[in-house]
Design a protein around this motif. Structure first.
Motif, short mmCIF file in Angstrom:
data_model
loop_
_atom_site.label_atom_id
_atom_site.label_comp_id
_atom_site.label_asym_id
_atom_site.label_seq_id
_atom_site.Cartn_x
_atom_site.Cartn_y
_atom_site.Cartn_z
N TYR A 61 26.78 23.72 -81.42
CA TYR A 61 26.17 22.36 -81.23
C TYR A 61 27.01 21.12 -81.55
CZ TYR A 61 22.52 25.91 -81.09
OH TYR A 61 21.95 27.01 -80.61
N GLU A 98 23.48 22.27 -94.45
CA GLU A 98 22.52 21.61 -93.68
C GLU A 98 21.79 20.37 -94.34
OE1 GLU A 98 18.41 23.34 -91.38
OE2 GLU A 98 20.07 24.83 -92.19
N TYR A 114 14.95 23.90 -87.45
CA TYR A 114 16.50 24.11 -87.49
C TYR A 114 16.64 23.81 -85.76
CZ TYR A 114 21.20 25.92 -87.63
OH TYR A 114 22.45 26.28 -87.49
N GLU A 115 15.68 24.33 -84.91
CA GLU A 115 16.03 23.96 -83.41
C GLU A 115 16.11 22.53 -83.19
OE1 GLU A 115 16.51 26.27 -80.70
OE2 GLU A 115 17.15 27.64 -82.29
N CYS A 141 19.48 21.31 -84.81
CA CYS A 141 20.45 21.62 -83.77
C CYS A 141 20.35 20.87 -82.61
CB CYS A 141 20.74 23.28 -83.41
SG CYS A 141 20.95 24.13 -85.04
N TRP A 158 27.33 29.43 -88.43
CA TRP A 158 27.78 28.59 -87.27
C TRP A 158 29.27 28.48 -87.01
CZ3 TRP A 158 30.94 24.76 -89.11
CH2 TRP A 158 30.43 24.32 -90.41
#
Length: 341
Positions: A236, A116, A57-58, A61, A220
């Motif tokens: 982001y 996502e 996920y990092e 993003c 988010w």
């Protein structure tokens, strides 16, 4: 050009952008970062699985952030494969933990993960990385999704199946009558069903008009707004890449009426139209970032496998990747994004 002239959404400041990039570096690669901990022995059941989900996920993003900041699409095109590879690593850990290779990486009924997944699929089309879509399908379909429709997870969600059918042909996908997350995605599904692009464009207007509001339940949502201490965190970029993919796949040439929606990735859609010749190509140079044990190494460098702690090692191109005799299952080697020793 000044930062405020190239950024793609007004919520992003240059200082926040630089701080977040530094934060990604520390979280992923710092002395106690996710990658270091993933290479260490597992402390408790499921610990590596949780870390791998976070690392994937990092990376996702970080790609969003760079696009929002105005970075070139070519950079995202190269970076996208690393994002997919990180989700593949997470998938391998899920399947080890559950002993069930029919478990999905993105839960179809969980809005955050469904969103996502759709963004990731949209990026594959817009960045002309259709070669990555079968790898994403492998994360969702399950090992039993072979033969007749209905096996494994085949046909679980209509919109997912429709996008995958564009990539690999409807004869290679499954029939479905279910849309797992109807808000806001039902309207996008309607657009993809239209035989008339004028009607599809009207649906896309409806979709983008409601997109952000209907996703209010995601983690988010409203992350661009400062907290009570005046700090901003977790923003982001807000992007409906799947809407851009729909425009591309439907062959809509004039999308200018959609440009008023700040969530519509108009720059990326324009880039995709301008670089249509890339649709059947991968980025220059070796692109495979994963390799099954027993196969020749596709790229010289540092690799690791979730099947064994402290597995990171250097392979020469063509060297056979070894397997480990554990109860983990199939040994999959993954390219280490950090190629320093």
């Amino acid at each position: 050009m000044e930062f405020h002239e190239i950024r793609r959404q007004q919520f992003l400041t240059q200082q926040y952008y630089l701080d977040q990039l530094k934060g990604f570096e520390e979280v992923l690669y710092g002395p106690q970062g996710l990658e270091e901990n993933l290479r260490s022995p597992e402390r408790e059941t499921g610990w590596h699985m949780s870390l791998a989900r976070g690392a994937a996920y990092e990376r996702f993003c970080r790609l969003l952030l760079r696009y929002t900041a105005g970075e070139a699409s070519e950079q995202g095109r190269r970076e996208l494969e690393g994002v997919v590879a990180a989700y593949e690593r997470y998938g391998e850990l899920i399947w080890r933990e559950t002993d069930d290779r029919n478990e999905v990486v993105f839960t179809f009924t969980f809005l955050d993960e469904y969103c996502e997944l759709m963004q990731l699929i949209g990026l594959c089309f817009l960045l002309h990385r259709r070669d990555l879509l079968p790898r994403i399908a492998a994360l969702q379909d399950g090992e039993d999704a072979v033969g007749k429709p209905g096996n494994g997870n085949g046909g679980t969600d209509w919109l997912y199946e429709e996008f995958m059918a564009f990539a690999v042909g409807p004869e290679n996908r499954f029939d479905s009558e279910t849309l797992c997350c109807s808000k806001p995605y039902q309207v996008l599904a309607d657009a993809l069903c239209r035989e008339d692009n004028a009607a599809a464009l009207e649906d896309l207007h409806r979709y983008l008009k409601r997109w952000y509001k209907d996703l209010a339940g995601t983690g988010w949502h409203d992350s661009h707004k400062p907290d009570e201490n005046g700090n901003q965190a977790g923003y982001y970029g807000y992007w409906s890449f799947e809407a851009g993919a729909a425009v591309l796949l439907l062959g809509i040439e004039d999308d200018s009426s959609l440009h008023k929606y700040i969530y519509y990735p108009k720059d990326l859609v324009a880039w995709a139209h301008q670089h249509a010749e890339l649709s059947e190509q991968s980025p220059g140079g070796p692109s495979r970032l994963r390799c099954e044990a027993g196969q020749p190494c596709p790229r010289e460098g540092w690799w690791f496998t979730p099947a064994k702690a402290d597995s990171r090692r250097f392979f020469k191109q063509g060297e056979v990747m070894p397997a480990f005799g554990t109860d983990y299952g199939l040994t999959i080697w993954q390219w280490d994004e950090r190629q320093d020793t």
